[in-house]
Scaffold this motif. Structure first.
Motif, PDB file in Angstrom:
ATOM      1  N   VAL A   6       0.841  -1.195   0.000  1.00 27.25           N
ATOM      2  CA  VAL A   6       0.000   0.000   0.000  1.00 27.25           C
ATOM      3  C   VAL A   6       0.878   1.248   0.000  1.00 27.25           C
ATOM      4  O   VAL A   6       0.612   2.224  -0.695  1.00 27.25           O
ATOM      5  CB  VAL A   6      -0.943  -0.015   1.215  1.00 27.25           C
ATOM      6  N   GLY A   7       1.954   1.225   0.798  1.00 24.82           N
ATOM      7  CA  GLY A   7       2.852   2.369   0.880  1.00 24.82           C
ATOM      8  C   GLY A   7       3.508   2.721  -0.438  1.00 24.82           C
ATOM      9  O   GLY A   7       3.805   3.886  -0.705  1.00 24.82           O
ATOM     10  N   GLU A  82       2.130  -1.000   5.177  1.00 25.96           N
ATOM     11  CA  GLU A  82       2.799  -2.288   4.968  1.00 25.96           C
ATOM     12  C   GLU A  82       1.870  -3.358   4.417  1.00 25.96           C
ATOM     13  O   GLU A  82       2.318  -4.444   4.030  1.00 25.96           O
ATOM     14  CB  GLU A  82       3.440  -2.786   6.271  1.00 25.96           C
ATOM     15  N   TRP A  83       0.570  -3.067   4.326  1.00 25.02           N
ATOM     16  CA  TRP A  83      -0.372  -4.058   3.800  1.00 25.02           C
ATOM     17  C   TRP A  83      -0.062  -4.400   2.349  1.00 25.02           C
ATOM     18  O   TRP A  83       0.436  -3.566   1.590  1.00 25.02           O
ATOM     19  CB  TRP A  83      -1.785  -3.504   3.835  1.00 25.02           C
ATOM     20  N   VAL A  85      -1.314  -5.138  -1.490  1.00 22.23           N
ATOM     21  CA  VAL A  85      -2.379  -4.514  -2.274  1.00 22.23           C
ATOM     22  C   VAL A  85      -3.596  -5.426  -2.354  1.00 22.23           C
ATOM     23  O   VAL A  85      -4.724  -4.956  -2.476  1.00 22.23           O
ATOM     24  CB  VAL A  85      -1.888  -4.129  -3.686  1.00 22.23           C
ATOM     25  N   VAL A  86      -3.380  -6.733  -2.266  1.00 24.84           N
ATOM     26  CA  VAL A  86      -4.497  -7.680  -2.282  1.00 24.84           C
ATOM     27  C   VAL A  86      -5.371  -7.466  -1.051  1.00 24.84           C
ATOM     28  O   VAL A  86      -6.606  -7.422  -1.142  1.00 24.84           O
ATOM     29  CB  VAL A  86      -3.984  -9.141  -2.335  1.00 24.84           C
ATOM     30  N   ARG A  87      -4.740  -7.299   0.096  1.00 22.11           N
ATOM     31  CA  ARG A  87      -5.500  -7.064   1.325  1.00 22.11           C
ATOM     32  C   ARG A  87      -6.298  -5.769   1.235  1.00 22.11           C
ATOM     33  O   ARG A  87      -7.473  -5.716   1.609  1.00 22.11           O
ATOM     34  CB  ARG A  87      -4.550  -7.018   2.528  1.00 22.11           C
ATOM     35  N   ALA A  88      -5.658  -4.727   0.714  1.00 23.13           N
ATOM     36  CA  ALA A  88      -6.346  -3.439   0.577  1.00 23.13           C
ATOM     37  C   ALA A  88      -7.537  -3.552  -0.373  1.00 23.13           C
ATOM     38  O   ALA A  88      -8.614  -3.003  -0.104  1.00 23.13           O
ATOM     39  CB  ALA A  88      -5.369  -2.375   0.086  1.00 23.13           C
ATOM     40  N   ASP A 104      -0.325   5.675   9.784  1.00 30.46           N
ATOM     41  CA  ASP A 104       0.954   5.176  10.303  1.00 30.46           C
ATOM     42  C   ASP A 104       0.748   4.469  11.641  1.00 30.46           C
ATOM     43  O   ASP A 104      -0.399   4.232  12.068  1.00 30.46           O
ATOM     44  CB  ASP A 104       1.976   6.315  10.404  1.00 30.46           C
ATOM     45  N   ALA A 105       1.848   4.153  12.320  1.00 29.45           N
ATOM     46  CA  ALA A 105       1.780   3.414  13.582  1.00 29.45           C
ATOM     47  C   ALA A 105       1.065   4.191  14.678  1.00 29.45           C
ATOM     48  O   ALA A 105       0.571   3.601  15.645  1.00 29.45           O
ATOM     49  CB  ALA A 105       3.191   3.047  14.036  1.00 29.45           C
ATOM     50  N   LYS A 106       0.988   5.509  14.529  1.00 32.78           N
ATOM     51  CA  LYS A 106       0.296   6.337  15.524  1.00 32.78           C
ATOM     52  C   LYS A 106      -1.113   6.706  15.059  1.00 32.78           C
ATOM     53  O   LYS A 106      -1.735   7.620  15.605  1.00 32.78           O
ATOM     54  CB  LYS A 106       1.110   7.602  15.810  1.00 32.78           C
ATOM     55  N   ASP A 107      -1.588   5.995  14.034  1.00 34.19           N
ATOM     56  CA  ASP A 107      -2.943   6.183  13.487  1.00 34.19           C
ATOM     57  C   ASP A 107      -3.155   7.554  12.862  1.00 34.19           C
ATOM     58  O   ASP A 107      -4.287   8.053  12.802  1.00 34.19           O
ATOM     59  CB  ASP A 107      -4.014   5.931  14.561  1.00 34.19           C
TER      60      ASP A 107
END
Length: 198
Positions: A6-7, A82-83, A85-88, A104-107
């Motif tokens: 995704v990134g 980090e997902w 593209v299939v998951r997205a 990000d990690a902090k939402d």
């Protein structure tokens, strides 16, 4: 072999609005940046919803002033950089949304992934897909001699023919081919090798 995340595909530094942002300002942003939706974030840049063109049109027909907070679809359906593209894509389909704010990690919102970003993956040339399967999947990852398996790609459909490798490698081979960017399907036409004795 590295696959797109995704990134890799998202549009970074997403255009966002606050819950108090007025209807006209949202409409202006959508037009100016040629986008169809915008994430709504709180003071900490955490997503609380999404306002789309459809939301604006629905409200316009109803009349009256509105803000992002009253227009938005909430809660926001989000993705992580980090997902895969299939998951997205599965999340988009499940929730019937056209774009996902990426957090990000902090939402905090760091970008947006749209369906058009995902579609770009399938615009890879058949030759590029074939090359990746032969060099990365067969040769580097599975250490299968390319001379034993023929890889043909047409409109993203991969056809595998030739000598079937060890039985335990077949599902792995197919799964790895399916995960290559641009592949829409895999047709297994591999045949067993001759027994070698009477």
């Amino acid at each position: 072999m590295r696959h797109r995340s995704v990134g890799d595909l998202m549009t970074p530094t997403a255009i966002t609005v606050r819950p108090t942002t007025a209807f006209k300002e949202i409409a202006r942003l959508l037009k100016e940046f040629d986008i169809t939706a915008v994430p709504v974030v709180d003071a900490s840049c955490h997503p609380v919803g999404v306002v789309s063109e459809a939301d604006l049109l629905d409200r316009r027909s109803a009349g009256g002033a509105a803000t992002a907070g009253t227009l938005m679809t909430s809660p926001a359906i989000t993705a992580r950089p980090e997902w895969s593209v299939v998951r997205a894509a599965r999340i988009m389909r499940r929730h019937q949304v056209k774009r996902l704010p990426v957090i990000d990690a902090k939402d905090r919102v760091i970008g947006v992934l749209s369906r058009s970003d995902l579609i770009r993956l399938f615009l890879r040339s058949d030759h590029a897909v074939q090359e990746e399967i032969v060099e990365d999947v067969l040769t580097r990852t599975l250490r299968i001699a390319p001379s034993t398996i023929n890889v043909a790609v047409e409109d993203g459909l991969v056809t595998l023919s030739g000598v079937r490798p060890r039985p335990e490698l077949v599902p792995v081979l197919i799964r790895l081919c399916q995960s290559v960017d641009g592949v829409v399907g895999v047709d297994d036409r591999l045949t067993c090798a001759e027994a070698g004795h009477d």
